[in-house]
Each structure stands twice: as C-alpha cells, then as structure tokens.
Scaffold this active site. Structure first.
Site, PDB file in Angstrom:
ATOM      1  N   GLY A   1       0.851  -1.190   0.000  1.00  0.00           N
ATOM      2  CA  GLY A   1       0.000   0.000   0.000  1.00  0.00           C
ATOM      3  C   GLY A   1       0.887   1.241   0.000  1.00  0.00           C
ATOM      4  N   ASN A   2       0.304   2.348   0.426  1.00  0.00           N
ATOM      5  CA  ASN A   2       1.005   3.619   0.487  1.00  0.00           C
ATOM      6  C   ASN A   2       2.265   3.522   1.352  1.00  0.00           C
ATOM      7  OD1 ASN A   2       0.420   6.757   1.990  1.00  0.00           O
ATOM      8  ND2 ASN A   2       0.821   6.526  -0.183  1.00  0.00           N
TER       9      ASN A   2
ATOM     10  N   GLY B   1       3.488   0.713   2.760  1.00  0.00           N
ATOM     11  CA  GLY B   1       4.243  -0.487   2.398  1.00  0.00           C
ATOM     12  C   GLY B   1       5.213  -0.197   1.265  1.00  0.00           C
TER      13      GLY B   1
ATOM     14  N   ALA C   1       3.361   8.745   5.240  1.00  0.00           N
ATOM     15  CA  ALA C   1       3.956   7.939   4.161  1.00  0.00           C
ATOM     16  C   ALA C   1       4.388   8.789   2.969  1.00  0.00           C
ATOM     17  CB  ALA C   1       2.981   6.857   3.727  1.00  0.00           C
TER      18      ALA C   1
ATOM     19  N   LYS D   1      -1.760   7.072  20.888  1.00  0.00           N
ATOM     20  CA  LYS D   1      -1.686   8.486  20.488  1.00  0.00           C
ATOM     21  C   LYS D   1      -2.915   8.891  19.683  1.00  0.00           C
ATOM     22  CE  LYS D   1      -0.258   7.396  16.126  1.00  0.00           C
ATOM     23  NZ  LYS D   1      -0.445   7.858  14.782  1.00  0.00           N
TER      24      LYS D   1
END
Lengths: 413, 413
Positions: free
Chosen positions: B19-20, B22, B175, B272
């Site tokens: 993905g983004n 990854g 990312a 968070k």
C-alpha cells in the site's frame, strides 16, 4: 476550602509587577484569596510602575468629561481594569494597585514576582530591608540567566538578593488566554526550606520579630549543595507548602500541579525557546509535520540532557516530559509562539531573523536568540557543544555559519 | 559500509504489503540493500495483492496505445512506480513486485510486514510453512489489538503465528512525506532473541537446514515472562541485530533509532490516536494552544502510565517521551492527523464524528475511535477507568455520555 487548619494569622499576598502576565496572575491570586479567606487576607496588593494613561473610547469606562490623562493605579482601583496592559478583562475588587513598592510588600508573607528580566535586580535591590524577613517568593518570570560562568535561575537571584526562599511558576500559558479564563495548566515549583537536621532543632517562632533560623540546601549549577540560612516562618501562619500554593494559584480554568523541581521548571521555560526557533525554520522550509516533530523530539531530549548534566541529582527529568512547564510549554511555543513565528518568517522571506524581529515585534526582543547565544557560550566553555547538536545548530544558524538545510545531518545520531 | 564482518551468506529481504506505507518502506529497504551489498542481497521482493490498473494520462508513463488494463505487479516491474498506491514516486530497479506470497518470502531471512490490520492473520496463515524457520520479522503496522482479555501487539501476533521473532517499526511518519524524501525520524524496536542460559549452550548451526533451537523470553501483557522456542539463525548469516536493522532502514532522509522496547513502540502508535481525538475536539472548541498542549501532556502521561501498568518491567518509559514512535508521533498526530482533523470538524460542524468520518475519509475508518472503545473495555474490565481520565473522557464523549466542555474538570488532578 476551610481545611488548611486553625492558624492565628493569615497570609498576606503581594504581586510585584503588573504587565500583561503580571496582571493576569494577580487576577487569579486575588480570586483565590477572596475564595479562601481562612488562609489568606482577601486584599492583594499589586505593584504598578506608575504612568499616565487615557481610557480608550472603545472602553465601557470611557468618560468624555475626563480630558486629562489619569494615573494607571487610580484607574485600576476605580474601574478594576488594567486598561494599559490587560484591557477588557475585569479584575477582582480586592486587587489593589499601588505605585509604591514599599507599600505593596509591607507585611506580606507571600511575594509573587512578575517583572521583565531587566528590572529584576533593580527591583529586588529596592525591596531589600522592606520585606518581612521570613517572606516566601514565587517567580513567574520565564527563563534563566546563563553566562559563561554558569546558570542562574531567576528564582535564585531573587532569593539570594532578598535573603528569602523563592520558587517558580511556569507553564503553557499565553497571558491573554489565561486572563480570558480559557482553560490551561501550569506548574508551580517549590522545594520548601526544611529544618537542618544537623543543627539543633529550632523552635518555631511564636511571633514575627523573632529570628530563629532554618537552613536549607541550596543547589548551584554544578549539582553541588550549599547551605543558605533562612528565617523560619512564624508558627502562627499556615506553612507555605504545596497545598497552600495550590490554593493560591489553582482555578477551575487554571489547573496547577505543584512539584519540587524549581530548576527543571525554570530551565524548561528558557530552553524551549531555542527549540521553537528550530521548529519555525523547519516549518518555514516546508518540510512537513514529520520533520517539525523530529526537531521537537530532539530538542526535548537535549533539554532533559541539559538538566541532568548541570543540575544533576536535584532535577527530576519528568518535569521536562510530564509537566506543563516542560513538554506542554514546548508544544505551545512550537505552535504559535513568537520565536517559532519569527523563525518561520525568516525562512519564508529569506531574511535574517533580526530583521523579522524588528518588523514584527514592535521593538520587543526574541528570547530564543538571546538564550541560544548564552547557552552556546556556556556549552563552548565546557567543551561539550557536540553533546547538544540541536542547540549548537541553532546557534550556528543564527551566527550565519550553517544553513537550516544542514539541521538533519547535523543532529543525526 | 563494508564493516559488518565476513559472513558467507547475505540476508534476503522481503516486504509483505504494498500500500502507500508499504511501498514507501519497500523503497527505503531496496535503496539500502543496493547500497550495502556486503550484508544484503540487492534484490528485494515485495508482495502485491494483484489487481488491474490503468496508468493515468497525467503520468509520464502513459501510453495511448495501451488500452486494456494491466496487472499492477507488471506495471511496477516495468516502470518502477506503484501507480495505484504511491503515484509519482520512482522506485529502485532492484525492488521486484510479486503477486505470489510464496515466491515473495522464499529464502528470505528478513520479512518486513506492512499490511492493513484486517489482513494480518489471514496473510500469516497463508505464510505458514512457506518461510524460512529462522527468519526474523519487522512489523510496520501501527496499533495494537486490544480486547477485554488483554493487549496483543501485532508483532507478537505475527511472531506467534509464524513461529519467528518479530520486532516493530513506528514513528512520526506520514507515508507520502517519507516517499518524497522529506526528512523524518522513526523508531525500530527489536529485542533480539538470545540463547537461553539455562539450556545447554547450542552450537551455532553451520547450515540452514539444521534446527538448533534458542529460547527467548517473550512478554505477555501481565508483565510476566514466558519462554518461546525459536530457531537460531545459521552462523553463516550476519546476526540480525540493531546494527543490521539500522543499515536496512536508515537513510539520509529517514533517521532511525533502534531500541529494545517493542511494546512501547507499538502501544504508542495506538494510544496516540485517542489523544489526537481529544486534541482535535479542544482545538475545535477554540480554546487555544494552551488547552491543546494540556490535553497532549495529560495524554502522554496516560500513555506512560498504561505502558508501566500493563507491560511492567519490560517497557522503557523513555520510549514514550524520547523516541520518534512516542512523543514525536503524538505531536504529528495532534497537528494534522486524520483523527485530529475529524474530531476538530465534528465540533466545528456540531456533527457526530461518525458522520464526519463518512464524509471526509472515502470509506476509510478512524483508528482512534476503534482504539478508544477497545482500550475502554479493557480498562473497565480491570476496574481502573479512573486512573486514565483522559482516555475515559474520550470514550464517554464518543458514546455521547459526556460533552467536550467537561474535559478540563474530568481530567483535573
């Protein structure tokens, strides 16, 4: 709030200073003395550097018949507003402005200091001999006084000059927001003087003029202890401890945590301005939130390291990472504080920060650039610049010896 | 970079997920294997969930003659760009996309996991028996899996399912910013499995098929230790240690600090998001920077407390306050992360956050609301909601049982 015990006398509180932050703190203190009249005398004196003022036409207190300027103290005491330094904020009626330093502090057992840096020494010199010898102080003045020789906390400077113990108050507190009763937090640091166990146990003095002495352990910047003689508070007063200080400063919109670590609270308030410059530059470069968070993280670590190195065992590193005066004030300062803003503009406009300072701050000075130079001189003398790569990078950039683009490689570990 | 010692074999690295985030991590890993060919085989395999894609007309690789859709893996391998999930970013030629999980992980000694939460278990089940039994993993998947019964780190889930040791990577990393090589930092957590001193010292295996076992101490959420048998890495490979992992992930624009604390790094990344919701609400109320910094401070303290309470001696609280995965990721998430933004909009529009989520996130889900509900169930079962007033306030607000205006009084200490 009547649980602080049955004492014969109440604390009298004076606020020394009446600027933007000074008046905001005086408002809080006066609200609390009124609400806790078992512990405090209601009336709070505030010292005002006297000047002539005119009430602006936009004020509800504007009187067209009044054509000549008026004394600031008289205006404050008549309309309960500091029209010059905290306009639009109603002040409690039990807060009394005085143009006389001597009158302000007379008989006061708790002195709250809130002055610009450059007036601290002079004002304390004038107060010598005028205060109760067993008074206690709280310094709301941000920053520390760093030179090649060492680091002096303003609370220590005040305490030494007047021969009293002085703690500190600092936090993520923008004065106008606090005055408007927007919710915030603060840290009060007070390491109460104790009886010296090696000396014969002194009796608590039954009246104010007696001079039984206590000794307390005073920390200098080498992490060494030295002993300072202080006069004990007479036993007819409630002891000035964490509970009394919380009662004096805590409001529903101003949450107080009281800690012992005066050095941590004080140096946080100075060092975070150096970090805010770096955060402003990085933000101005358009490097994004990751990069800004990275310099803040590195800055926070260097603040902790600085504290550990120069205040040794007397510092609690959790002050930096868990208290309002530490991480929270750092975050606020790197969000919209003036050091952050001017640094960001200096990158965006490709202008030296000194020029931005001149055009944006109406003659006021950036604390961060001053602190950066002072801290660097100190680190250089100790030969340990390389242990503080971000602080060092900030100073080199200010000196024109490094560019902002070099920050990542310089702080790489 | 040839100082890691003379070993007969090199590590083969595979990235599971594309993905983004990854693909951004795969880019970094492939850059580093190419630059460090004494330690790593240059070619990095990346598993891609195969799909048909069309190259947009705006791309420099657009070919008007190509009218039918193409396989994503073929596109990546031909033009070295993940046109679907990381468009516009050139990928290294030594990064090879594969549609086959089995082919991807074959002979790989280091497996980097970067998948959406919901695919972790299924993918690991498919990998069983297909990986080297002495492979080591790094999970780049943010968050943890919390239920009433306990807290599972994704790295543990992967490790248990595959019978290998798995560390974690997390930090203040958006990312796209990382892919564009904007400077940021990250934390890699890896507590290297060690030989069990109570067992007879095993000999290092001279070849890969041998099955000498090492045991290592595995931590569960009660703070207890349990023993898990793992297969030793054959001695002809460089050991997978902090130095090797830094070599694999560190770039000039992506600064890595390697720590031992897998639990701290992992739970920071989950908790968070709860704090970011509170920060967004407070910001949406217009309460100013002081207030936002205050909830972040309280949130950071509760993160530390949560870690200390449920991971006991195995956690290092400095992970929260000093590492990129801790305070820096918190700051980034409370600046512009999606949990922060949606919470802020929900106050500004006076809309439930679920509606904002639908209108703003194109079908993606907020992690913060899920984590808040899971963490609250767990705290409630333990009977300690009151020790985590901010986490509890966030959950009550999400459930409509409390209003944002009550946060200050609820978290007052």
């Amino acid at each position: 709030m009547g649980s602080l015990g049955p004492y014969q006398r109440k604390h009298k509180v004076a606020v020394v200073g009446s600027g933007n932050w000074g008046t905001a703190i005086a408002k809080i203190v006066a609200e609390n003395t009124a609400a806790n009249s078992d512990v405090f005398q209601e009336k709070v004196e505030m010292w005002v550097f006297e000047e002539d003022v005119e009430i602006p036409k936009t004020s509800q207190h504007y009187d067209p018949a009044q054509t000549s300027p008026q004394k600031l103290t008289e205006v404050i005491n008549r309309i309960h507003e500091n029209v010059k330094y905290l306009p639009g904020i109603p002040l409690p009626a039990n807060l009394h402005a005085s143009p006389s330093l001597e009158e302000t502090v007379k008989d006061s057992t708790i002195l709250v200091f809130n002055l610009p840096h450059q007036f601290i020494i002079k004002t304390c010199e004038q107060l010598k001999g005028k205060i109760l010898p067993y008074a206690r102080g709280i310094s709301c003045i941000k920053g520390v006084d760093v030179s090649e020789e060492g680091i002096n906390l303003f609370s220590e400077t005040i305490g030494k000059t007047l021969g009293i113990y002085c703690g500190a108050l600092s936090g993520a507190n923008i004065a106008n927001e606090v005055a408007q009763e927007k919710w915030s937090e603060t840290s009060v640091a007070y390491d109460a003087p104790t009886l010296d166990s090696k000396a014969p146990t002194p009796q608590r003095s039954p009246n104010a003029s007696q001079t039984d002495l206590v000794q307390f352990e005073h920390k200098d910047t080498s992490g060494q202890f030295s002993r300072v003689k202080l006069q004990a508070l007479p036993s007819e007063y409630p002891p000035v401890d964490h509970a009394v200080l919380k009662t004096l400063f805590h409001r529903h919109y101003f949450h107080v945590r009281v800690v012992n670590d005066v050095a941590g609270v004080s140096i946080s308030g100075a060092l975070k301005n150096i970090v805010a410059l770096a955060a402003g530059w990085v933000d101005g470069m358009g490097w994004g939130d990751n990069a800004k968070a990275a310099v803040m993280r590195v800055g926070l670590m260097e603040m902790v390291r600085f504290g550990e190195k120069f205040f040794g065992a007397t510092i609690d590193t959790r002050t930096f990472t868990e208290e309002s005066a530490g991480v929270a004030d750092l975050i606020t300062s790197c969000s919209g504080g003036r050091n952050f803003r001017c640094a960001k503009l200096s990158v965006e406009r490709n202008q030296p920060i000194g020029e931005v300072e001149k055009s944006e701050l109406n003659g006021q000075k950036l604390q961060g650039t001053l602190t950066s130079a002072e801290v660097n001189k100190f680190l250089k003398k100790q030969g340990i610049e390389d242990q503080f790569p971000l602080f060092t990078a900030v100073n080199r950039i200010l000196e024109g010896k490094m560019s902002v683009a070099d920050i990542p490689s310089h702080i790489e570990r």
